[in-house]
Design an enzyme around this catalytic site. Structure first.
Site, PDB file in Angstrom:
ATOM      1  N   ASP A 301      38.288  46.263  41.166  1.00  0.00           N
ATOM      2  CA  ASP A 301      39.601  45.671  41.347  1.00  0.00           C
ATOM      3  C   ASP A 301      40.300  46.395  42.504  1.00  0.00           C
ATOM      4  O   ASP A 301      39.805  47.387  43.032  1.00  0.00           O
ATOM      5  CB  ASP A 301      40.423  45.748  40.054  1.00  0.00           C
ATOM      6  N   GLU A 497      50.839  40.714  36.245  1.00  0.00           N
ATOM      7  CA  GLU A 497      50.247  41.993  35.860  1.00  0.00           C
ATOM      8  C   GLU A 497      51.226  42.894  35.129  1.00  0.00           C
ATOM      9  O   GLU A 497      52.024  42.432  34.309  1.00  0.00           O
ATOM     10  CB  GLU A 497      49.632  42.677  37.097  1.00  0.00           C
TER      11      GLU A 497
END
Length: 607
Positions: A301, A497
């Site tokens: 990521d 997020e």
């Protein structure tokens, strides 16, 4: 078809370098450029010609703002990405195609002419790009229980991406959301593994029947593994589960994705019982690549390796730990030169075996060959006409309608008659940004007319008779008892997020409550349409409302909401998550013995 810049005849005199050794002249096209050979033979030939610098470049993915075309050529960069909201200027489909082609020409200028892949988070359509069709976020698609529809959405997204050249999608998110306080809940198809597993059909839509089709893009199953099960719903937190439960709840969707041939898997920021996933060799190499038989490549990521030791930035030890754990490509947006230097040092000192570097390159190059990038590397602009097309918007409208979950409908206030006098209010009623949520044009999303589309209010006006009265007031002021019904479109402000983690409760915004109260005070039936990425704590207010519809985050085609409100489509959605009776019940999931406000799978219909 992509432009054939790599016509074999043009490469007859190409000089190629092997392992940093002497240059040797080829009497004709190198075997790896021959599309008639098998992918395995082409990869073998190309690997034999690559220097360590070539291989390290293939494993490196900078962000577009922090790498130049010259650097792409010089460092043999294998992939570039757009992070959330990172777009060319102006943000148009043509500008995206121009940007992609410019970077691709830079990659092809390298000694071995290895094309790059360009990655984006197209998580509900090609959502970084103004004008793209924005589909409902995954939680809404989970409510549809319609895998065939989700496959079509994947194919539509791939077509809009293909026109801009972008060939790698960091989607789908196949996480299983077990705590609604988690800021990524809306990226999940639901709280049980069966739902996420069912919806892996989106991979078939994105990649096509096989990689390399006219609009095929590489799909990514993310975030491996357990990101939806962290303690307290803490994004990037710790999943404290025994292995048996991790395997039972969080692994099945990845297993299904691998069976569908997903091209890449992205690693989660989260930890499992204290160990960061970005260094978990057992789960990445032994389980994913070994036990599940994953043959694609693993990508980190964004700055994911930086967090292994819990300190800012990354070290040589973190680089070695991540690569040895089985990560093949590293998303290292800004400090990519340092990453290359560190990885080179770790290879030369023996801490990262050359076999691991070759394995990573084999996996990456295999997907590039399968995608047909060596033959057709440039954007196929014939597909630009699909961006925001009527057909795609009709598909999105259908998806919105199918995702609506009718939770309450006292006295059959819904569906509305098309000649009813209706008062519409709420922050989310006339706002494309609010109804689309995060990961829309910008990373966090934002209110306002951020991209073309149909707001829920627009949809209501279109659904009503031309001579019917539809009045709008954002805060509900101005309503009187003459209206047949009032619709309050309220919910969450966009987020993405960890910015969306809500450990302080999941209640409605005070402004939304006041808006609904203004409508109620005049005595007309009140329909609440909740635009949110998860269930909200509404149990105390629900008895005062006549109807409640969970609209989730529908995207640009708000008319799909109106289709259900007016009965042009029946409500068919079923809850993909358990709806809490109070915020204090979180986490609450099917079968845990807690009494919910609405159980998993709940959803009313019209008679």
């Amino acid at each position: 078809m992509r432009s054939r810049l790599l016509a074999l005849g043009a490469l007859a005199a190409l000089a190629l370098v092997g392992h940093g050794g002497p240059v040797r002249a080829e009497p004709g096209p190198a075997p790896y450029l021959d599309p008639h050979l098998s992918v395995q033979d082409r990869v073998d030939d190309l690997l034999d010609r690559m220097s360590l610098a070539d291989k390290l470049g293939q494993m490196t993915q900078p962000e577009r703002r922090y790498v130049t075309p010259d650097e792409v050529t010089r460092y043999r960069i294998g992939s570039v990405l757009s992070s959330g909201g990172s777009a060319p200027e102006p943000n148009t489909p043509e500008s995206w195609a121009d940007m992609y082609d410019g970077l691709q020409r830079a990659a092809l200028a390298g000694p071995l002419r290895v094309p790059l892949m360009y990655g984006v988070d197209a998580v509900h359509g090609h959502n970084n790009m103004v004008g793209a069709t924005i589909f409902p976020h995954n939680i809404g698609l989970g409510a549809t229980r319609d895998p065939a529809l989700v496959r079509k959405i994947g194919a539509a997204t791939a077509a809009e991406m293909a026109g801009t050249g972008v060939d790698w999608d960091f989607a789908p998110c196949v996480c299983v959301a077990r705590d609604d306080r988690w800021g990524r809940t809306y990226e999940s198809f639901g709280e049980v593994p069966e739902l996420a597993t069912m919806m892996t059909t989106v991979i078939d839509g994105l990649q096509g029947d096989e990689l390399g089709g006219p609009t095929s893009v590489l799909a990514t199953a993310k975030h491996y593994v357990g990101d939806g099960g962290t303690e307290g719903g803490d994004d990037r937190g710790d999943v404290r589960l025994p292995e048996k439960e991790l395997r039972a709840v969080h692994l099945p969707p990845f297993q299904a994705a691998v069976k569908r041939g997903v091209g890449s898997v992205m690693i989660s920021y989260s930890s499992w019982n204290g160990l960061k996933m970005h260094q978990n060799k057992y789960l990445i190499t032994d389980v994913l690549k070994g036990e599940l038989g994953f043959g694609g490549f693993v990508v980190s990521d964004y700055n994911g390796i930086d967090e292994i030791d819990g300190k800012p930035g990354f070290t040589k030890d973190e680089v070695a730990a991540a690569i040895n754990a089985g990560i093949d490509m590293v998303m290292v947006p800004t400090e990519w030169r340092r990453f290359i230097d560190y990885l080179r040092d770790e290879v030369k000192n023996g801490d990262v075996p050359m076999e691991r570097i070759d394995d990573a390159n084999r996996r990456i190059l295999t997907k590039k060959f399968e995608l047909g990038l060596f033959e057709e590397p440039m954007a196929d602009r014939s597909h630009l006409k699909t961006v925001g097309s009527a057909a795609h918007r009709a598909l999105a409208r259908r998806a919105v309608a199918e995702s609506q979950v009718l939770l309450k409908n006292d006295d059959d206030v819904l569906p509305l008659d098309d000649d009813d006098k209706v008062f519409v209010a709420g922050r989310s009623a006339d706002d494309i940004g609010m109804q689309s949520g995060g990961w829309t044009i910008t990373w966090q999303g934002k209110p306002g007319p951020i991209t073309p589309g149909t707001t829920i209010l627009d949809g209501i006006r279109k659904a009503a008779d031309a001579d019917a009265t539809v009045t709008y007031s954002k805060d509900g002021s101005g309503i009187d008892p003459s209206y047949d019904a009032a619709i309050a479109v309220v919910g969450e402000t966009p987020y993405a997020e960890y910015h969306g983690d809500r450990t302080d409760g999941l209640g409605l915004d005070d402004a939304d409550r006041k808006t609904i109260d203004r409508l109620r005070d005049v005595g007309v039936p009140v329909v609440v349409v909740l635009v949110s990425g998860r269930p909200l704590d509404v149990a105390e207010d629900l008895p005062k409302w006549d109807a409640l519809v969970a609209a989730w985050l529908p995207g640009t085609e708000g008319q799909g909401v109106a289709d259900v409100l007016y009965g042009d489509a029946d409500p068919r959605g079923k809850l993909p998550v358990t709806w809490m009776r109070s915020g204090g019940q979180e986490p609450i999931n099917r079968g845990d013995g807690k009494k919910p406000l609405f159980p998993f799978g709940y959803g009313l219909t019209y008679d």
